[in-house]
Write a protein that holds these residues in place. Structure first.
Motif, PDB file in Angstrom:
ATOM      1  N   ASP A   1      55.189  37.584  67.048  1.00 13.82           N
ATOM      2  CA  ASP A   1      54.196  36.654  67.016  1.00 13.82           C
ATOM      3  C   ASP A   1      52.977  37.090  67.845  1.00 13.82           C
ATOM      4  OD1 ASP A   1      53.628  34.590  65.279  1.00 13.82           O
ATOM      5  OD2 ASP A   1      53.620  33.279  66.769  1.00 13.82           O
ATOM      6  N   ASN A   2      53.339  36.958  69.310  1.00 12.50           N
ATOM      7  CA  ASN A   2      52.532  37.423  70.214  1.00 12.50           C
ATOM      8  C   ASN A   2      51.658  38.780  69.964  1.00 12.50           C
ATOM      9  OD1 ASN A   2      51.930  35.936  72.473  1.00 12.50           O
ATOM     10  ND2 ASN A   2      53.458  37.090  73.849  1.00 12.50           N
TER      11      ASN A   2
ATOM     12  N   TYR B   1      51.198  40.084  67.401  1.00 10.15           N
ATOM     13  CA  TYR B   1      50.206  39.898  66.072  1.00 10.15           C
ATOM     14  C   TYR B   1      48.955  39.294  66.346  1.00 10.15           C
ATOM     15  CZ  TYR B   1      48.898  38.759  61.139  1.00 10.15           C
ATOM     16  OH  TYR B   1      48.082  38.857  60.015  1.00 10.15           O
ATOM     17  N   TYR B   2      49.028  38.243  67.195  1.00  5.97           N
ATOM     18  CA  TYR B   2      48.065  37.438  67.603  1.00  5.97           C
ATOM     19  C   TYR B   2      47.178  38.019  68.607  1.00  5.97           C
ATOM     20  CZ  TYR B   2      49.047  33.849  64.109  1.00  5.97           C
ATOM     21  OH  TYR B   2      49.536  33.369  62.828  1.00  5.97           O
TER      22      TYR B   2
END
Lengths: 436, 191
Positions: free
Chosen positions: B126-127, B129-130
């Motif tokens: 997630d990290n 990706y964002y």
């Protein structure tokens, strides 16, 4: 509770889980996670443990591992073993116990294109044991020779276990691979010597191979070529530093792949099987690596490794006494555990001690790998003996274990020799990388 | 005594197991192809660097970014094939229900680990990706690579969930046919 107490309880919990049959990567990862949770809180534990599997395995230095494993699996399909065996038999068959000696040296040759001991033992069980039995070798001896010969793959580069040692202790993998070559050869020579001695004393243990002409001998030489090429690539690449271990692994696999294509001995199915076998072994090793590294993070927060090494140094015992203790420990652990698991679980605590006591990391690596070889042979869980018994269920396990002890004795002789003359081990790496 | 395949949803379990095995097989084939690819990349790098003094662009990043495909993606394949090492000095002595209870315990431990790791692994992806994390040399985004462990561990979670069901079924009825459990493959097969 003191962090150090929690750390020690963690080690106890890990031992209990492993003995009760929990997979090693699961036991190490789970205890590590729970320990981190207790010491650092739940969120931190999730954060740390969650990124170890990715961050600690996707590192260029580790990409050599699957390639070393692939070399062995391809070599098996490329029929290199049969070639090596024919060659060794033609040249060494005349000696007392000649066929057994040939098996040892063919296994040493195959070890140069194989990174895994059990694979070598399995392959030779199929090829060498029928021959040995044909020449009336006692089945127990034939099986023990194959089990012992198989262990040579751990020392002789390329070796998967050596790479694992390098990863966990942050020791030069190139240096380790170079260092394993001469000790591997010495091990093979000692194995062969004990065979010759035993057969000299009691020739009835097996028949000699009848006269082989020089012509026959030279005809078999080309069979050893792939092995020579791969040794050349690995030793040459490491020695001159013109390639990284990964590149050397790639080149080795490529050479064996091309040889197999030229010999038309590798089918599409064979290639797929080699790749799938490689995947299975690779993911198994990497799982233990990250599982244990989660556990190591926990040990670091608990301060176990550093306290332990400080303590050992502070009590001021002779380093060689500590070494003796470590050898005894590995002998006992090796009776019950697989080598890779044993190394990964113990090195985080033992290696800092040994390096603080002034032992050379590469030299210690060779000693440790030698102890892994012992563990592959000793009952009740001598994996290589099980492998041979798996291929040849007609030869009882007890019989194999009974005949394997002369080789174990030779392994200890090797450890003694390397301890008395550490130069045997450090000579090659020092030559290229300079003295430490 | 005849072995019962159909007790406690054995047939459904068998179907699910076979479907999951297909997924696992595909993951292993992907991993194998990548390892084979790394072999070619390594050889090409030596050839280009030594022969033409022009190293292969991005080979280091390529090798690192594809590693998860063989170190983590096929973890469930290895699990199903009983490839993960364990010490069965004690557990190996149990027979019948006792054996299945020991196996159930080992499965519960494995499931607990996967459940503990998944949130962190997901967060890690997630990290990347964002934030738009990328490799240093080639500027490739790293999230596709960090998605791999999410997939690998999800397959493993499903695999162990099935296994829990399988062992509970065997504990309840020790004489039932073992379905969806790793048959401790012969060591030789590992080799």
């Amino acid at each position: 509770m003191e962090p150090i107490t929690i750390g020690i309880l963690g080690m106890v919990a890990l031992t209990v889980l492993i003995i009760s049959g929990v997979r090693i990567f699961v036991a190490a990862g789970l205890v590590g996670f729970v320990g981190l949770w207790i010491l650092r809180g739940f969120d931190k534990a999730v954060g740390i443990a969650g990124h170890v599997p990715y961050s600690d395995t996707t590192n260029y230095a580790l990409s050599v591992l699957p390639l070393f494993i692939l070399i062995g699996h391809l070599a098996h399909h490329a029929g290199i073993v049969q070639g090596a065996y024919r060659c060794a038999r033609a040249w060494l068959g005349w000696m007392p116990g000649g066929l057994a000696v040939a098996t040892i040296f063919a296994a040493a040759g195959f070890a140069a294109v194989s990174g895994a001991s059990t694979a070598t033992a399995a392959v030779f069980s199929r090829i060498a044991i029928p021959e040995l039995l044909r020449f009336k070798y006692q089945p127990g001896i034939a099986a023990a020779v194959v089990a012992a010969g198989g262990t040579l793959a751990s020392l002789i580069p390329p070796s998967a276990i050596m790479v694992v040692y390098g990863i966990i202790t942050e020791t030069s993998i190139g240096g380790l691979l170079l260092a394993g070559f001469i000790p591997g050869l010495i091990s093979a020579i000692l194995y062969a010597s004990i065979i010759v001695i035993r057969f000299k004393i009691n020739p009835a243990l097996g028949e000699a191979v009848p006269g082989i002409s020089w012509h026959e001998r030279f005809v078999t030489l080309p069979y050893a070529l792939p092995i020579v090429f791969v040794i050349g690539a690995v030793i040459g690449g490491m020695y001159t530093g013109w390639a990284t271990p990964t590149e050397v692994g790639a080149l080795g696999a490529f050479i064996v792949f091309v040889m197999a294509l030229l010999k038309r001995s590798l089918s599409g199915r064979g290639l797929l099987d080699s790749l799938l076998d490689t995947v299975k072994l690779t993911v198994m090793i990497f799982s233990i690596i990250w599982g244990v590294l989660i556990f190591v993070r926990f040990l670091a927060f608990a301060g176990v490794s550093s306290s332990f090494s400080d303590w050992i140094v502070a009590i001021g015992v002779s380093p060689y006494l500590v070494l003796l203790f470590v050898i005894v420990l590995y002998t006992v652990l090796g009776m019950f555990m697989d080598g890779i698991g044993m190394l990964l679980l113990t090195l985080p605590v033992i290696f800092p001690v040994m390096s603080k006591l002034g032992f050379d990391p590469i030299w210690f690596g060779i000693i440790v790998v030698k102890m892994v070889e012992v563990g592959l042979l000793t009952p009740p869980v001598g994996l290589n003996c099980y492998v041979v018994n798996g291929v040849r269920p007609d030869i009882p396990l007890q019989q194999i274990f009974r005949n394997v002890w002369p080789f174990v004795l030779m392994d200890f002789a090797c450890v003694g020799l390397f301890t008395l003359f550490p130069g045997i081990v450090t000579f090659l790496p020092n030559l290229t990388m300079g003295s430490p | 005594m005849a072995r019962r395949e159909t007790s406690m949803g054995g047939a459904a379990l068998g179907r699910l197991d076979r479907s999951l095995q297909v997924v696992e097989f595909v993951s292993a084939v992907v991993a194998g192809v990548v390892i084979f690819g790394v072999m070619w990349v390594g050889v090409a790098e030596i050839f280009l660097r030594k022969g033409f003094n022009s190293p292969l662009y991005g080979q280091l990043d390529f090798i690192e970014q594809t590693m998860a495909l063989y170190t983590l993606l096929p973890i469930s394949y290895c699990y199903r094939k009983a490839g993960h090492i364990r010490v069965d000095v004690v557990a190996g002595h149990f027979k019948g229900r006792g054996k299945w209870i020991a196996e159930l315990g080992a499965s519960i431990a494995a499931f607990a680990l996967v459940v503990a790791l998944l949130p962190g692994i997901l967060h890690f992806f997630d990290n990347a990706y964002y934030i738009g994390d990328s490799t240093i040399n080639t500027q490739w985004p790293t999230w596709p690579s960090k998605l791999v462990p999410v997939v690998g561990f999800t397959i493993l979670a499903v695999r162990i969930a099935l296994e829990l069901w399988a062992y509970i079924r065997l504990v309840a009825d020790p004489d039932a046919e073992p379905i969806a459990v790793p048959i401790p493959a012969h060591v030789v097969e590992d080799a």
